[in-house]
Write a protein that holds these residues in place. Structure first.
Motif, mmCIF file in Angstrom:
data_model
loop_
_atom_site.group_PDB
_atom_site.id
_atom_site.type_symbol
_atom_site.label_atom_id
_atom_site.label_comp_id
_atom_site.label_asym_id
_atom_site.label_seq_id
_atom_site.Cartn_x
_atom_site.Cartn_y
_atom_site.Cartn_z
ATOM 1 N N LEU A 74 -7.440 -2.966 -10.288
ATOM 2 C CA LEU A 74 -7.173 -1.718 -10.934
ATOM 3 C C LEU A 74 -8.620 -1.396 -11.723
ATOM 4 C CD1 LEU A 74 -5.585 0.701 -11.367
ATOM 5 C CD2 LEU A 74 -4.670 -0.435 -13.525
ATOM 6 N N GLY A 75 -9.374 -0.272 -11.455
ATOM 7 C CA GLY A 75 -10.577 -0.094 -12.149
ATOM 8 C C GLY A 75 -10.410 1.276 -12.850
ATOM 9 N N GLN A 76 -11.141 1.335 -13.928
ATOM 10 C CA GLN A 76 -11.164 2.882 -14.629
ATOM 11 C C GLN A 76 -12.695 3.406 -14.084
ATOM 12 O OE1 GLN A 76 -11.570 2.688 -18.887
ATOM 13 N NE2 GLN A 76 -11.600 4.803 -19.058
ATOM 14 N N LEU A 77 -12.469 4.686 -13.541
ATOM 15 C CA LEU A 77 -13.795 5.277 -12.970
ATOM 16 C C LEU A 77 -14.702 5.779 -14.062
ATOM 17 C CD1 LEU A 77 -11.935 7.360 -10.358
ATOM 18 C CD2 LEU A 77 -13.494 5.409 -9.848
ATOM 19 N N VAL A 78 -15.974 5.756 -13.874
ATOM 20 C CA VAL A 78 -16.794 6.183 -15.078
ATOM 21 C C VAL A 78 -16.680 7.976 -14.963
ATOM 22 C CG1 VAL A 78 -18.368 4.287 -14.937
ATOM 23 C CG2 VAL A 78 -18.850 6.185 -13.509
ATOM 24 N N GLY A 91 -13.963 10.528 -14.344
ATOM 25 C CA GLY A 91 -12.759 9.871 -15.014
ATOM 26 C C GLY A 91 -11.691 9.633 -13.940
ATOM 27 N N GLY A 92 -10.750 8.816 -14.452
ATOM 28 C CA GLY A 92 -9.495 8.310 -13.567
ATOM 29 C C GLY A 92 -9.530 6.967 -13.295
ATOM 30 N N PHE A 93 -8.809 6.596 -12.478
ATOM 31 C CA PHE A 93 -8.608 5.309 -12.149
ATOM 32 C C PHE A 93 -8.754 4.972 -10.515
ATOM 33 C CE2 PHE A 93 -6.612 6.155 -15.864
ATOM 34 C CZ PHE A 93 -6.892 4.640 -16.558
ATOM 35 N N ILE A 130 -7.508 6.784 -5.307
ATOM 36 C CA ILE A 130 -8.556 6.989 -6.332
ATOM 37 C C ILE A 130 -7.794 8.348 -6.879
ATOM 38 C CG2 ILE A 130 -10.919 8.104 -6.748
ATOM 39 C CD1 ILE A 130 -10.895 6.580 -3.556
ATOM 40 N N LEU A 131 -7.692 8.190 -8.350
ATOM 41 C CA LEU A 131 -6.629 9.069 -8.852
ATOM 42 C C LEU A 131 -7.871 9.428 -10.321
ATOM 43 C CD1 LEU A 131 -3.571 7.417 -9.566
ATOM 44 C CD2 LEU A 131 -3.826 8.996 -8.001
ATOM 45 N N VAL A 174 -6.363 5.137 2.567
ATOM 46 C CA VAL A 174 -7.343 5.698 1.333
ATOM 47 C C VAL A 174 -6.748 7.082 0.863
ATOM 48 C CG1 VAL A 174 -9.368 6.120 0.212
ATOM 49 C CG2 VAL A 174 -9.392 4.169 1.875
ATOM 50 N N GLU A 175 -6.505 7.561 -0.375
ATOM 51 C CA GLU A 175 -6.048 8.740 -0.732
ATOM 52 C C GLU A 175 -7.193 9.099 -1.899
ATOM 53 O OE1 GLU A 175 -2.060 10.317 -0.869
ATOM 54 O OE2 GLU A 175 -1.778 8.259 -1.041
ATOM 55 N N LEU A 176 -7.837 9.933 -1.895
ATOM 56 C CA LEU A 176 -8.682 10.448 -3.158
ATOM 57 C C LEU A 176 -7.943 11.799 -3.545
ATOM 58 C CD1 LEU A 176 -11.277 10.786 -4.820
ATOM 59 C CD2 LEU A 176 -12.136 11.851 -2.819
#
Length: 122
Positions: free
Chosen positions: A42-46, A67-69, A79-80, A6-8
């Motif tokens: 692939l999900g868009q972060l709130v 925000g991010g993906f 997690i970007l 995992v990378e944040l």
């Protein structure tokens, strides 16, 4: 137990990287929990969301993300985020002050609310 990498990462820095057994994140489609072997997604972060990571050692890492993906493969989660703060680094009183003083600045309000939620979930 199975593990995944995992990378944040936020625009300005990498917040955390390592092996984990579970990642949960808030996306525009709802909250998602990811374990090793998960189907690719692939999900868009709130905006003003929270990401929680359970490390391979059982430690819980919580971050406020704005925000991010989220990108998932069978062995990795990336997690970007546009911006992110680890819960342990958040000054709750400063976030509350932003809420009290922000007026009509909706983005500042959202970021402050996300930071407070991250600390509450840590």
């Amino acid at each position: 137990m199975a593990e995944m990498t995992v990378e944040l990462v936020a625009v300005e820095r990498r917040l955390w990287s390592g092996s984990a057994t579970l990642v949960s994140a808030q996306t525009t489609e709802g909250e998602i929990g990811v374990m090793p072997g998960h189907e690719p997604v692939l999900g868009q972060l709130v905006e003003a969301g929270v990401v929680a990571i359970t490390t391979a050692d059982g430690e819980r890492i919580v971050a406020a993300v704005h925000g991010g993906f989220l990108s998932v493969t069978a062995k990795t989660v990336t997690i970007l985020a546009e911006s992110a703060d680890l819960a342990e680094d958040i000054d709750v009183e400063a976030a509350k002050a932003v809420l009290a003083e922000s007026g009509d600045d909706l983005e500042a309000i959202a970021v402050a609310k996300g930071r407070i939620r991250a600390v509450e979930r840590a």
